[in-house]
Design an enzyme around this catalytic site. Structure first.
Site, PDB file in Angstrom:
ATOM      1  N   TYR A   1      -1.333   0.097  10.212  1.00 20.22           N
ATOM      2  CA  TYR A   1      -1.464  -0.341   8.815  1.00 20.22           C
ATOM      3  C   TYR A   1      -0.238   0.118   8.010  1.00 20.22           C
ATOM      4  O   TYR A   1       0.346  -0.669   7.249  1.00 20.22           O
ATOM      5  CB  TYR A   1      -2.765   0.227   8.233  1.00 20.22           C
ATOM      6  CG  TYR A   1      -3.036  -0.156   6.803  1.00 20.22           C
ATOM      7  CD1 TYR A   1      -3.385  -1.465   6.466  1.00 20.22           C
ATOM      8  CD2 TYR A   1      -2.934   0.784   5.777  1.00 20.22           C
ATOM      9  CE1 TYR A   1      -3.632  -1.815   5.150  1.00 20.22           C
ATOM     10  CE2 TYR A   1      -3.189   0.446   4.461  1.00 20.22           C
ATOM     11  CZ  TYR A   1      -3.539  -0.860   4.152  1.00 20.22           C
ATOM     12  OH  TYR A   1      -3.779  -1.205   2.842  1.00 20.22           O
TER      13      TYR A   1
ATOM     14  N   SER B   1       0.853  -1.197   0.000  1.00 19.09           N
ATOM     15  CA  SER B   1       0.000   0.000   0.000  1.00 19.09           C
ATOM     16  C   SER B   1       0.880   1.235   0.000  1.00 19.09           C
ATOM     17  O   SER B   1       1.973   1.233   0.586  1.00 19.09           O
ATOM     18  CB  SER B   1      -0.885   0.022   1.240  1.00 19.09           C
ATOM     19  OG  SER B   1      -1.490   1.292   1.384  1.00 19.09           O
TER      20      SER B   1
END
Ligand SMILES: NC(=O)c1ccc[n+]([C@@H]2O[C@H](COP(=O)([O-])OP(=O)(O)OC[C@H]3O[C@@H](n4cnc5c(N)ncnc54)[C@H](OP(=O)(O)O)[C@@H]3O)[C@@H](O)[C@H]2O)c1
Length: 265
Positions: free
Chosen positions: A164, A151
């Site tokens: 995250y 990501s």
């Protein structure tokens, strides 16, 4: 238990030898589902589609002609069990697409410790364990491709997504380090770095994506880029491509990047 112990012929029909075997995690939704559909369209893969939700996994399996594999990657031993069952089904794995992932957004000081465990386990630990399980087989067979869905949060560090971002940064570092180790072998590592993608990811984490820019892109676009990256053996690909620019600025001029990020949010 090592995968090799499960590699003997089983009563299951062997995978079509003319095709490669692809295991896609997170195939029941979003990016993983789009990649599974694109691989099915290529008609050169025996597909193993993995996920947690039985209906969604059954749906993508019937759509793609893949074999459904159910399993929770957040629980201890989940990755090992998944690879064991995949090898029982297809004898070997030529392509691993690790797309299963979860998010959590909000101030870190309020993040439930169970959510910390989930994000780190599904987004990083389980991927490392999956690779650990499939890699020896790939090295023995002198053939393999590991595709890790990272990501942009891992490249930039996004406010409100500390864990995250850390998990995805770890995944990127893992991909880089492993790639050095695998130089001279026939096993390739591709790190796909999506920006914002229009999937149920945000609804599932409970916090919608509400920035005006960048606009979410469809998961099919990530799938197209991922398949091209597999064919070309690309090392790292940003989708959309311009996301490489902020990642590059942050790497070269971290102070300037942080000032800009603080101003623009
Ligand atoms: N959407 C974005 O903007 C975006 C941006 C950058 C990177 N990514 C990354 O892209 C990947 C795919 O995300 P997505 O957008 O496609 O999200 P998604 O639509 O929510 O799909 C997530 C997938 O992960 C699976 N999964 C979640 N927890 C799992 C667990 N404990 N065990 C096994 N499988 C589990 C889900 O399975 P079930 O459906 O069966 O529960 C689902 O197939 C993730 O790694 C995510 O971090 C997403």
């Amino acid at each position: 238990m090592a995968v090799s112990q499960h590699a003997e012929p089983t009563t299951e029909p062997a995978a079509d030898p003319a095709k490669g075997v692809a295991l896609v995690t997170g195939a029941s939704s979003g990016i993983g589902a789009a990649i599974a559909r694109s691989l099915a369209d290529q008609k050169r893969w025996t597909l193993l589609v993995a996920g947690r939700d039985p209906d969604r996994v059954a749906g993508i399996a019937s759509e793609t002609g893949g074999t459904p594999l159910l399993g929770d990657l957040a629980v201890p031993g989940g990755a090992r069990r998944l690879v064991t069952r995949a090898v029982d089904e297809a004898q070997h794995i030529d392509l691993l697409v690790a797309s299963a992932g979860v998010g959590w957004a909000g101030p870190f000081a309020t993040m439930p410790t169970s959510a910390v465990d989930d994000v780190l386990t599904v987004d990083l630990v389980a991927v490392v364990q999956l690779v650990r399980m499939v890699l020896p087989h790939m090295l023995l067979r002198r053939r393999g491709h590991l595709v890790l869905i990272g990501s942009i949060a891992g490249s930039l560090g996004v406010e409100g997504e500390a864990v995250y971002s850390a998990a995805k940064a770890g995944l990127g570092a893992f991909a880089d380090a492993l790639r050095y180790e695998l130089r001279g072998t026939s096993v390739q590592v591709t790190h796909i770095v999506p920006g914002v993608v229009d999937t149920p990811f945000f609804a599932r984490r409970g916090v919608p994506y509400n920035r005006r820019l960048p606009r979410p892109i469809p998961p099919e676009r990530v799938a197209r880029v991922a398949l091209r990256a597999i064919d070309r053996g690309s090392r790292e690909v940003f989708v959309p491509r311009w996301f490489r620019i902020p990642a590059g600025i942050r790497a070269l001029l971290p102070g300037a990047y942080r000032q800009l990020a603080a101003r623009l949010g």
